[in-house]
Design an enzyme around this catalytic site. Structure first.
Site, PDB file in Angstrom:
ATOM      1  N   LYS A  54      56.236  41.280  28.510  1.00  0.00           N
ATOM      2  CA  LYS A  54      54.968  42.019  28.427  1.00  0.00           C
ATOM      3  C   LYS A  54      54.153  41.797  29.703  1.00  0.00           C
ATOM      4  O   LYS A  54      53.574  42.738  30.256  1.00  0.00           O
ATOM      5  CB  LYS A  54      54.178  41.581  27.187  1.00  0.00           C
ATOM      6  CG  LYS A  54      54.778  42.143  25.901  1.00  0.00           C
ATOM      7  CD  LYS A  54      54.207  41.496  24.647  1.00  0.00           C
ATOM      8  CE  LYS A  54      54.947  42.045  23.420  1.00  0.00           C
ATOM      9  NZ  LYS A  54      54.581  41.348  22.163  1.00  0.00           N
ATOM     10  N   GLN A  98      50.638  36.752  20.209  1.00  0.00           N
ATOM     11  CA  GLN A  98      52.050  36.905  19.856  1.00  0.00           C
ATOM     12  C   GLN A  98      52.335  36.271  18.487  1.00  0.00           C
ATOM     13  O   GLN A  98      51.984  35.117  18.244  1.00  0.00           O
ATOM     14  CB  GLN A  98      52.925  36.242  20.942  1.00  0.00           C
ATOM     15  CG  GLN A  98      54.406  36.425  20.741  1.00  0.00           C
ATOM     16  CD  GLN A  98      54.849  37.889  20.845  1.00  0.00           C
ATOM     17  OE1 GLN A  98      54.449  38.609  21.750  1.00  0.00           O
ATOM     18  NE2 GLN A  98      55.665  38.328  19.907  1.00  0.00           N
ATOM     19  N   ASP A 121      47.474  46.014  19.939  1.00  0.00           N
ATOM     20  CA  ASP A 121      48.631  45.954  19.032  1.00  0.00           C
ATOM     21  C   ASP A 121      48.396  46.811  17.785  1.00  0.00           C
ATOM     22  O   ASP A 121      49.330  47.125  17.052  1.00  0.00           O
ATOM     23  CB  ASP A 121      48.847  44.504  18.566  1.00  0.00           C
ATOM     24  CG  ASP A 121      50.092  43.889  19.171  1.00  0.00           C
ATOM     25  OD1 ASP A 121      50.924  44.628  19.723  1.00  0.00           O
ATOM     26  OD2 ASP A 121      50.239  42.652  19.063  1.00  0.00           O
TER      27      ASP A 121
END
Ligand code: NAD
Length: 289
Positions: A54, A98, A121
């Site tokens: 990422k 995460q 997200d």
């Protein structure tokens, strides 16, 4: 009939290229780069790889990447303090924590603490709600990537029968919402569905997000259907999807491979969402991507 292979890698590379161009124009106008903060707690090897990828994709798109690595024994208060700091930081347009988090931390409380307008997200309940009512927000990256691949095959999705296997908050449910928004007739099947194949055999669009290697058999597929395989399963034979690819290929009209299908789209959509967030925060029009 042999299904057309949907090349997610090529689609993702093209999307990343478009984001990079849009970011260059953003930097000219805003005088700064869009920024994505990624927080990793602990040393889960798969998570470490995701975070590294990422960060790399973010920098390659001309955006700033802020990586925060915390030890596995970090307490919830420390993590929440970091999230609060990132919420307040004007250089940060997107915040990603995460998952999975270590068991002693309440992941839901952490996701709730993220500013919904930086939640690239799309996991915050506010963004799930916005998606459900069709308001502007952030859509989770994996289903967003699936929709982009589907729209390339079917520019007009309205009226098609869509079946989504799986009802998780990060894939199945938002996928179903997106397909409904496109005016598909949507069925969600899950672990308690009585006859999964009876549903999938009607599907013009079949999205499998189950987490069981080769779960979808060839004869579950309607001839000519478009099949999107979200599954990433590590087996002795390597990475395999949730669909029996070899069997499905003889029936489907188009299908995503694993790897090289949905996976690469997820990160491309993350940087897309970060760019969109930066535009919203600077009150600039985002380029349609
Ligand atoms: P999950 O475990 O949260 O959800 C799985 C879903 O499958 C559940 O809703 C369950 O009801 C359903 N299910 C389980 N057994 C079933 C059965 N026998 N019949 C019908 N439905 C059944 O998983 P998830 O997070 O949604 O992920 C699904 C898969 O997608 C996994 O393989 C995961 O690794 C993969 N994934 C890939 C990406 C990507 O970037 N490509 C992103 C997220 C997840």
């Amino acid at each position: 009939m042999t299904a057309a292979i949907i090349d997610g890698k090529a689609h993702a590379a093209a999307l990343r290229g478009r984001v990079a161009d849009a970011v260059a124009a953003f930097r000219e106008r805003a005088g700064r780069a869009p920024g994505l903060a990624v927080v990793l707690v602990g040393e889960d090897p798969a998570s470490a790889v995701y975070v590294r990828n990422k960060g790399k994709a973010t920098r390659e798109a001309g955006m700033a990447s802020f990586e925060h690595r915390l030890p596995a024994d970090t307490d919830a208060a420390t993590l929440l303090a970091l999230v609060a700091q990132l919420n307040a930081d004007p250089a940060v347009d997107g915040i990603l924590v995460q998952l999975p988090l270590p068991a002693h931390i309440d992941a839901e409380a952490v996701l709730l603490a993220i500013d919904p307008d930086k939640d690239v997200d799309g996991f915050h309940p506010v963004n799930a709600g916005r998606l459900a009512i069709g308001a502007e927000g952030f859509v989770p990256c994996t289903p967003l990537g699936c929709l982009m691949l589907l729209k390339d095959v079917h520019p007009q999705l309205a009226g098609l029968e869509a079946v989504v296997i799986g009802r998780s908050n990060i894939v199945g449910k938002p996928m179903a919402q997106l397909l409904l928004q496109q005016s598909c007739t949507v069925t969600i099947v899950h672990s308690r569905t009585r006859d999964v194949a009876a549903h999938t055999r009607r599907a013009d669009i079949l999205v499998a997000a189950v987490g069981i290697p080769r779960f979808v058999q060839g004869d579950w597929i309607k001839p000519g259907a478009t099949v999107i395989d979200v599954g990433i399963n590590r087996t002795d034979a390597g990475l395999v999807g949730d669909v029996d690819f070899a069997a499905a290929q003889g029936l489907a009209g188009a299908i995503t491979p694993v790897p090289g299908g949905v996976g690469p789209m997820t990160i491309a959509c993350l940087i897309r969402n970060t760019y969109v967030s930066a535009c919203r925060r600077e009150a600039l029009d985002a380029v349609a991507l």
